[in-house]
Design an enzyme around this catalytic site. Structure first.
Site, PDB file in Angstrom:
ATOM      1  CB  CYS A   2      19.008  88.654  30.548  1.00  0.00           C
ATOM      2  SG  CYS A   2      19.538  90.133  31.381  1.00  0.00           S
ATOM      3  NE  ARG A  27      20.597  83.246  29.392  1.00  0.00           N
ATOM      4  CZ  ARG A  27      21.382  82.946  28.275  1.00  0.00           C
ATOM      5  NH1 ARG A  27      21.886  81.764  28.168  1.00  0.00           N
ATOM      6  NH2 ARG A  27      22.176  84.039  27.980  1.00  0.00           N
ATOM      7  CD1 TRP A  76      23.427  88.697  35.626  1.00  0.00           C
ATOM      8  CD2 TRP A  76      22.506  87.750  37.451  1.00  0.00           C
ATOM      9  NE1 TRP A  76      24.556  88.747  36.842  1.00  0.00           N
ATOM     10  CE2 TRP A  76      23.997  87.836  37.531  1.00  0.00           C
ATOM     11  CE3 TRP A  76      21.780  87.116  38.083  1.00  0.00           C
ATOM     12  CZ2 TRP A  76      24.372  87.763  39.042  1.00  0.00           C
ATOM     13  CZ3 TRP A  76      22.168  86.673  39.418  1.00  0.00           C
ATOM     14  CH2 TRP A  76      23.600  86.913  39.604  1.00  0.00           C
ATOM     15  CG  ASN A 102      22.118  88.041  27.533  1.00  0.00           C
ATOM     16  OD1 ASN A 102      22.527  88.412  28.578  1.00  0.00           O
ATOM     17  ND2 ASN A 102      22.446  86.873  26.999  1.00  0.00           N
ATOM     18  N   GLY A 103      23.137  91.295  27.410  1.00  0.00           N
ATOM     19  CA  GLY A 103      24.385  91.766  27.211  1.00  0.00           C
ATOM     20  C   GLY A 103      24.873  93.154  28.051  1.00  0.00           C
ATOM     21  CD  GLU A 483      38.772  79.263  44.988  1.00  0.00           C
ATOM     22  OE1 GLU A 483      38.798  79.397  46.303  1.00  0.00           O
ATOM     23  OE2 GLU A 483      38.056  79.090  44.027  1.00  0.00           O
ATOM     24  CE  LYS A 487      35.396  76.214  44.153  1.00  0.00           C
ATOM     25  NZ  LYS A 487      35.746  77.687  44.418  1.00  0.00           N
ATOM     26  CD  GLU A 490      33.649  74.983  47.722  1.00  0.00           C
ATOM     27  OE1 GLU A 490      32.587  75.563  47.831  1.00  0.00           O
ATOM     28  OE2 GLU A 490      34.486  75.341  46.743  1.00  0.00           O
ATOM     29  CG  HIS A 506      58.145  76.879  59.365  1.00  0.00           C
ATOM     30  ND1 HIS A 506      59.002  77.034  60.122  1.00  0.00           N
ATOM     31  CD2 HIS A 506      58.455  77.454  57.906  1.00  0.00           C
ATOM     32  CE1 HIS A 506      60.239  77.823  59.412  1.00  0.00           C
ATOM     33  NE2 HIS A 506      59.661  78.080  58.247  1.00  0.00           N
ATOM     34  CE  LYS A 605      26.737  80.416  43.391  1.00  0.00           C
ATOM     35  NZ  LYS A 605      28.049  80.085  42.993  1.00  0.00           N
TER      36      LYS A 605
HETATM   37  C1  F6R Z   1      33.210  78.589  47.274  1.00  0.00           C
HETATM   38  C2  F6R Z   1      32.270  79.544  47.549  1.00  0.00           C
HETATM   39  C3  F6R Z   1      32.272  80.137  48.721  1.00  0.00           C
HETATM   40  C4  F6R Z   1      31.868  81.597  48.541  1.00  0.00           C
HETATM   41  C5  F6R Z   1      31.347  82.374  49.974  1.00  0.00           C
HETATM   42  C6  F6R Z   1      31.405  83.907  49.900  1.00  0.00           C
HETATM   43  O1  F6R Z   1      33.347  77.954  45.978  1.00  0.00           O
HETATM   44  O2  F6R Z   1      31.375  79.674  46.505  1.00  0.00           O
HETATM   45  O3  F6R Z   1      33.278  80.300  49.416  1.00  0.00           O
HETATM   46  O4  F6R Z   1      32.956  82.336  47.761  1.00  0.00           O
HETATM   47  O5  F6R Z   1      30.326  81.944  50.591  1.00  0.00           O
HETATM   48  O6  F6R Z   1      30.126  84.054  48.926  1.00  0.00           O
HETATM   49  P1  F6R Z   1      29.913  85.358  48.325  1.00  0.00           P
HETATM   50  O7  F6R Z   1      31.339  85.806  47.143  1.00  0.00           O
HETATM   51  O8  F6R Z   1      28.753  85.252  47.751  1.00  0.00           O
HETATM   52  O9  F6R Z   1      29.829  86.601  49.139  1.00  0.00           O
END
Ligand code: F6R
Length: 610
Positions: A2, A27, A76, A102-103, A483, A487, A490, A506, A605
């Protein structure tokens, strides 16, 4: 995560505090609130609103709220949904003491019960609300004295700012494991959860350390410890721009969030480990304890990075809880014909709690009467509300579009869940103790892993011109290979494939030549020898290899072109460490190739459409 602002001085206009608070909106933004001491009436006036700070502003427009000292907060959520009742500031019974926090207060349930027995009444579902009541319990006219006594009883993490109408000439601020900074200058005294809020007024700040209590007045401040021993504090002159301050001095939110992982993992573990009993305490699923004992099969459903966390969870739950798991993209599951029975639980993993496909899969499970569990970061989100029980990540708000700290906190919570369910079943006390102990070391091991950042940056310089990468791993490292590849795709827009190393022969091995590097996850675990064989096969075809290996392994250095080391830990927890160099590698590759790493092209996001 927060945002906290406190001000004491001649300026009684709330605009000053609101402007500072807006600098902290990154935040947290699920609700906001304000409390100000009105000298004319001798009372503390307050207002709260759900949603962004602009909602609070709208509510305040035309009101006479103002004064000094003043506290502001942008939330948050960690305990309790985004409602006005749960928004800060929180107050004591008499409307004397107001506090922003915050915490996480780990022992809030015990404290709340004791306070309730003494007649205190509570208006919210938050952990925070116990604090003003505890301070009220000790208040005898001197605010800092009461704050010190109250905080001595608190377990967890806090950055707090407190005001009292019966002791109005000050803001009392304190911290434990959550940042807090203060500044006193010609315009008055300021307190904030990070310097971004203060920079418009001064770049000379004092950072509080753990268990320090500051008394901030209009024209000066003092700092002492919880036992009231005075402390000398250094004034730091910051040379940060506002944007740099919001990023904690890092160049990007993504790097800040990668570096925050020791803290976000500590928050995921806070109050949840019973070391002696070798168990996990998960308040959010406790009411279903008996039902969970009957679970014989689990579906794990998620998307993207959260799905890869789920795939690691599959290994953990099968190995330590003996529960067969099926992991699927929620986007596939929603159109399949899921077979659910009364012994099947479906576990939904989501940072945002709003991902459309995950939400649709949840609806499908609920419509069929299935048991739905959640691992969610965003408190009060649709998935958090739609599941029957769940565990929050407590990773704080993640700004960078690519998920980093949320991923490692998902892994941490999955390990806690495996421990919880395992100890309900066949998992022995001794193994349980061993897992709990190693989990408690994770923040420290993650901090150690992060020390390799400069080496990863150098390595990225070497590989930045490559256009294709293969990532391989086995068992717990297989999802981490996927993963790591995600990364890289992306953030750097480099084509990357994540494969189980056993699959290589394979098909994918056809791609290998001197221009096609492979990132090979080779921690010293039960499948290490198999990974060495895969690396040998790649080297035989002149493919460059970057190995992720366990500290002390010299052998791999003779095979691979580059090695990044991670500390030794349990095999099940290795993914939390091994993903870190991969996050850093993707980050540096993206930066070196000139991309906007915090907002990669075409990505959002939170994917709230199908
Ligand atoms: C990759 C990324 C996405 C999310 C996916 C699910 O870096 O952020 O692959 O992991 O869109 O999102 P959440 O976790 O919000 O359901």
């Amino acid at each position: 995560m927060c945002g906290i602002v406190g001000y004491i001085g001649n300026n009684k206009d709330i605009a000053l505090g609101l402007e500072a608070l807006k600098r902290l909106e990154y935040r947290g933004y699920d609700s906001a609130g304000i409390a100000a001491y009105d000298e004319a009436t001798g009372t503390i006036v307050f207002a709260k609103a759900v949603g962004k700070i602009e909602n609070l502003e709208r509510k305040l427009a035309g009101s006479s709220i103002g004064g000094s000292p003043i506290l502001l907060h942008t939330r948050w959520a960690t305990h309790g949904e985004a409602t006005e009742e749960n928004a800060h500031p929180h107050a004591d019974c008499k409307g004397n003491i107001f506090l922003v926090h915050n915490g996480i207060i780990e022992n809030y349930a015990q404290l709340k019960q004791k306070l309730a027995e003494r007649g205190h009444t509570f208006a919210s579902e938050t952990d925070t609300e116990v604090l003003p009541h505890l301070i009220e319990h000790f208040f005898r006219g001197n605010l800092e004295e009461a704050v010190r006594k109250a905080l001595s009883l608190v377990k967890g993490s806090y950055a707090v700012a407190v005001i009292a109408k019966e002791d109005p000439g000050k803001i009392v601020a304190a911290r434990l494991s959550s940042p807090l900074v203060l500044s006193v200058n010609g315009s008055g005294g300021f307190v904030a959860s990070d310097p971004a809020a203060l920079l418009a007024h001064s770049n000379k700040v004092v950072f509080l350390d753990d268990e320090e209590v500051a008394v901030v007045r209009q024209d000066g401040f003092s700092v002492s410890d919880l036992k009231n021993n005075l402390k000398e504090k250094e004034v730091t002159e910051l040379e940060w721009s506002l944007e740099e301050a919001q990023k904690g001095g890092y160049e990007h939110f993504m790097l800040k969030e990668i570096m925050e992982q020791p803290e976000s993992i500590a928050n995921a573990l806070r109050g949840r480990l019973l070391l002696e009993e070798g168990k996990a305490r998960l308040g959010g699923v406790e009411h279903l304890r008996e039902k969970l004992r009957q679970v014989k099969r689990m579906n794990i459903l998620a998307m993207g990075t959260a799905l890869y966390a789920g795939r690691v969870g599959e290994y953990m739950l099968e190995e330590y809880a003996g529960i067969p798991c099926e992991v699927d993209s929620a986007s596939e599951f929603r159109y399949r014909k899921p077979v659910l029975d009364e012994h099947t639980a479906s576990l939904f993993v989501s940072q945002s709690g709003e991902t459309a496909d995950t939400l649709a899969a949840l609806k499908e499970v609920k419509d069929k009467g299935g048991l739905a569990l959640g691992i969610v970061n965003a408190v009060g989100s649709s998935i958090a509300r739609g599941t029957d029980a769940g565990v929050y990540n407590h990773a704080g708000s993640e700004i960078g579009v690519a998920s980093t700290k949320a991923f490692t906190s998902q892994l941490t919570v999955l390990a806690l869940l495996a421990l919880f369910l395992g100890r309900q079943r066949d998992l022995s006390l001794v193994i349980g103790q061993c897992i709990a102990k190693e989990l408690s070391r994770l923040p420290e091991l993650v901090a150690k892993t992060l020390e390799s950042a400069p080496q990863v940056e150098e390595m990225a310089k070497k590989y930045k011109g490559k256009e294709n990468f293969l990532y391989i791993g086995r068992k717990y490292s297989y999802p981490i290979a996927m993963e790591g590849a995600l990364k890289l795709k992306e953030i750097s827009y480099i084509h990357a494939e994540g494969y189980g190393a056993g699959e290589m022969k394979h098909g994918p091995i056809a791609l290998i030549d001197e221009n096609f590097p492979t990132v090979a996850l080779c921690p010293s675990d039960s499948v290490y020898e198999k990974m060495v064989s895969s690396v040998q096969e790649i080297k035989a075809r002149r493919g460059p290899v970057i190995a992720i290996a366990t500290e002390g392994n010299k052998e791999i250095g003779q095979l691979a072109d580059d090695v990044l080391y991670i500390p030794k830990t349990l095999e099940m927890l290795t993914p939390v460490l091994s993903v870190i160099p991969l996050q850093l590698f993707a980050y540096y590759m993206g930066v070196l190739r000139g991309h906007n790493v915090d907002m990669p092209r075409n990505l959002a996001k939170s994917v709230t459409v199908e």
